[in-house]
Write a protein that holds these residues in place. Structure first.
Motif, mmCIF file in Angstrom:
data_model
loop_
_atom_site.group_PDB
_atom_site.id
_atom_site.type_symbol
_atom_site.label_atom_id
_atom_site.label_comp_id
_atom_site.label_asym_id
_atom_site.label_seq_id
_atom_site.Cartn_x
_atom_site.Cartn_y
_atom_site.Cartn_z
ATOM 1 N N GLY A 195 135.824 6.517 44.195
ATOM 2 C CA GLY A 195 136.794 5.662 43.528
ATOM 3 C C GLY A 195 137.606 6.433 42.500
ATOM 4 N N LYS A 196 138.437 5.723 41.812
ATOM 5 C CA LYS A 196 139.304 6.380 40.831
ATOM 6 C C LYS A 196 138.479 6.828 39.636
ATOM 7 C CE LYS A 196 144.122 5.417 40.025
ATOM 8 N NZ LYS A 196 145.131 4.467 39.615
ATOM 9 N N ARG A 197 138.905 7.954 39.064
ATOM 10 C CA ARG A 197 138.227 8.428 37.862
ATOM 11 C C ARG A 197 138.583 7.498 36.701
ATOM 12 N NH1 ARG A 197 138.433 13.644 35.319
ATOM 13 N NH2 ARG A 197 136.316 14.317 35.590
ATOM 14 N N LEU A 198 137.581 7.246 35.858
ATOM 15 C CA LEU A 198 137.823 6.377 34.716
ATOM 16 C C LEU A 198 138.882 6.954 33.785
ATOM 17 C CD1 LEU A 198 134.202 5.227 33.887
ATOM 18 C CD2 LEU A 198 136.060 3.782 34.641
ATOM 19 N N THR A 199 138.909 8.265 33.696
ATOM 20 C CA THR A 199 139.848 8.891 32.767
ATOM 21 C C THR A 199 141.286 8.839 33.288
ATOM 22 O OG1 THR A 199 139.058 10.945 33.721
ATOM 23 C CG2 THR A 199 138.336 10.440 31.500
ATOM 24 N N LYS B 15 129.716 7.328 31.748
ATOM 25 C CA LYS B 15 130.473 8.021 32.781
ATOM 26 C C LYS B 15 131.795 8.526 32.205
ATOM 27 C CE LYS B 15 131.845 7.171 37.578
ATOM 28 N NZ LYS B 15 132.588 6.154 38.281
ATOM 29 N N TYR B 16 132.448 7.694 31.412
ATOM 30 C CA TYR B 16 133.720 8.063 30.802
ATOM 31 C C TYR B 16 133.548 9.267 29.886
ATOM 32 C CZ TYR B 16 138.079 7.569 28.165
ATOM 33 O OH TYR B 16 139.280 7.784 27.573
ATOM 34 N N ILE B 17 132.501 9.218 29.043
ATOM 35 C CA ILE B 17 132.231 10.315 28.126
ATOM 36 C C ILE B 17 131.978 11.601 28.910
ATOM 37 C CG2 ILE B 17 130.605 11.221 26.413
ATOM 38 C CD1 ILE B 17 130.212 8.403 25.397
ATOM 39 N N THR B 18 131.186 11.493 29.976
ATOM 40 C CA THR B 18 130.886 12.660 30.812
ATOM 41 C C THR B 18 132.171 13.225 31.412
ATOM 42 O OG1 THR B 18 128.809 11.586 31.385
ATOM 43 C CG2 THR B 18 129.418 13.518 32.659
ATOM 44 N N GLU B 19 133.008 12.342 31.944
ATOM 45 C CA GLU B 19 134.265 12.806 32.538
ATOM 46 C C GLU B 19 135.153 13.482 31.512
ATOM 47 O OE1 GLU B 19 136.335 9.718 34.556
ATOM 48 O OE2 GLU B 19 134.799 9.457 36.093
ATOM 49 N N ASP C 21 136.461 17.338 31.493
ATOM 50 C CA ASP C 21 137.865 17.734 31.357
ATOM 51 C C ASP C 21 138.043 18.765 30.253
ATOM 52 O OD1 ASP C 21 139.333 14.456 32.070
ATOM 53 O OD2 ASP C 21 138.505 16.027 33.347
ATOM 54 N N ILE C 22 137.380 18.527 29.110
ATOM 55 C CA ILE C 22 137.495 19.444 27.979
ATOM 56 C C ILE C 22 136.893 20.791 28.347
ATOM 57 C CG2 ILE C 22 136.743 19.894 25.609
ATOM 58 C CD1 ILE C 22 136.877 16.876 25.130
ATOM 59 N N ALA C 23 135.717 20.747 29.001
ATOM 60 C CA ALA C 23 135.059 21.989 29.396
ATOM 61 C C ALA C 23 135.946 22.772 30.352
ATOM 62 C CB ALA C 23 133.713 21.685 30.041
ATOM 63 N N GLN C 24 136.559 22.058 31.285
ATOM 64 C CA GLN C 24 137.441 22.701 32.255
ATOM 65 C C GLN C 24 138.616 23.367 31.548
ATOM 66 O OE1 GLN C 24 136.908 23.108 35.397
ATOM 67 N NE2 GLN C 24 138.858 24.073 35.860
ATOM 68 N N LEU C 25 139.188 22.655 30.589
ATOM 69 C CA LEU C 25 140.304 23.188 29.807
ATOM 70 C C LEU C 25 139.896 24.443 29.060
ATOM 71 C CD1 LEU C 25 142.201 20.238 29.481
ATOM 72 C CD2 LEU C 25 143.033 21.788 27.762
#
Lengths: 76, 139
Positions: A1-5, B95-99, B103-107
Motif C-alpha cells: 500500500g501507500k507509504r504513510l509518509t 510505522k510512520y516514525i519508522t518510515e 527517510d532521514i537515514a537514507q538522506l
C-alpha cells in the motif's frame, strides 16, 4: 500500500493547537514531531474502504465506519 | 456585567473550537480523498464527518497521555521519547516514525556518500601531485 509518509499530513501548527486545547497545565509545551502523521485518520479511512469493498459497495457510508470503529479504537 | 464577559469568553472559546474542528475536518477530507482515489472508492460526507470526530477525539487522548508522560519524567516539555511511548500501542504511528527515520537515514547515507566521494577526489588529486613530487626528488 501507500507509504504513510507520502500521505498529506496535518500542518504542524494545527497539531500544536489541538494538543494545547487539552493540556491541563498551562506550562506544558513541546515539539510534536511525529504527530502530524495520518495516524488514526488514515487507518479509519482505509479500514472503512476495505469493509465497503468486502460488502461489494462502491461507496463508503457511515455503516461501514461503524463496523470497523470498535476494533480501530482498541488498536489505538 | 460580569456575566456578559463570561458569556462572551464562552462564545470565543466555542468559536475557536469550531475553527479547529473545521480545520481538522478539512485535513481529514483531504486524506480521505487520497485513500478514496487510491482505491477507486467514494466517501459519503457523513463518513468524513464521522472520521473527523474520531480524529478530534483521539487528539484529546494523545494530549492527556503526552502531558502525563512528561510530568512523570518531571518535565513540562514534551519530547520525542514521550511520543514514542505513546506510539507503543499505535501500530500506525510506530510505522510512520519508522518510515520517517528510514527517510532521514537514507538522506544521511546519501550526504555521506557525496562527502566521501568529494574527499576521495580531493585525495586522489593531492596524492597524484605528491607522487609527482617524489619522483622528481628521486631523480
Amino acid at each position: 500500500g501507500k507509504r504513510l509518509t507520502d500521505m498529506p499530513s496535518v500542518p504542524q501548527e494545527l497539531v500544536s493547537k489541538l494538543l494545547h486545547l487539552h493540556f491541563k497545565d498551562k506550562k506544558t509545551k513541546g515539539v510534536f514531531l511525529y504527530l502530524s502523521s495520518p495516524g488514526i485518520t488514515a487507518e479509519a479511512a482505509i479500514r472503512s474502504v476495505r469493509q465497503a469493498q468486502a460488502e461489494g459497495l462502491a461507496h463508503v457510508d457511515v455503516e461501514q465506519l461503524e463496523k470497523v470503529l470498535p476494533q480501530l479504537l482498541l488498536d489505538f | 456585567m460580569m456575566e456578559e464577559e463570561e458569556w462572551s469568553e464562552e462564545q470565543q472559546r466555542f468559536s475557536y473550537l469550531q475553527r479547529l474542528k473545521a480545520a481538522v475536518h478539512y485535513t481529514v477530507g483531504c486524506l480521505c480523498e487520497e485513500v478514496a482515489s487510491d482505491k477507486d472508492m467514494q466517501f459519503s460526507k457523513q463518513t468524513i464527518a464521522a472520521i473527523s470526530e474520531v480524529t478530534f477525539g483521539q487528539c484529546e487522548n494523545f494530549a492527556k497521555d503526552l502531558e502525563m508522560f512528561a510530568r512523570h519524567a518531571k518535565r513540562s516539555t514534551i519530547n520525542t521519547e514521550d511520543v514514542k511511548l505513546l506510539a507503543r500501542r499505535s501500530h500506525s504511528l510506530l510505522k510512520y516514525i519508522t518510515e520517517k527515520n528510514e527517510d532521514i537515514a537514507q538522506l544521511n547515507l546519501e550526504k555521506k556518500a557525496k562527502k566521501k566521494k568529494k574527499l576521495e577526489d580531493e585525495n586522489r588529486n593531492s596524492v597524484e601531485s605528491a607522487e609527482a613530487g617524489v619522483e622528481e626528488s628521486e631523480n
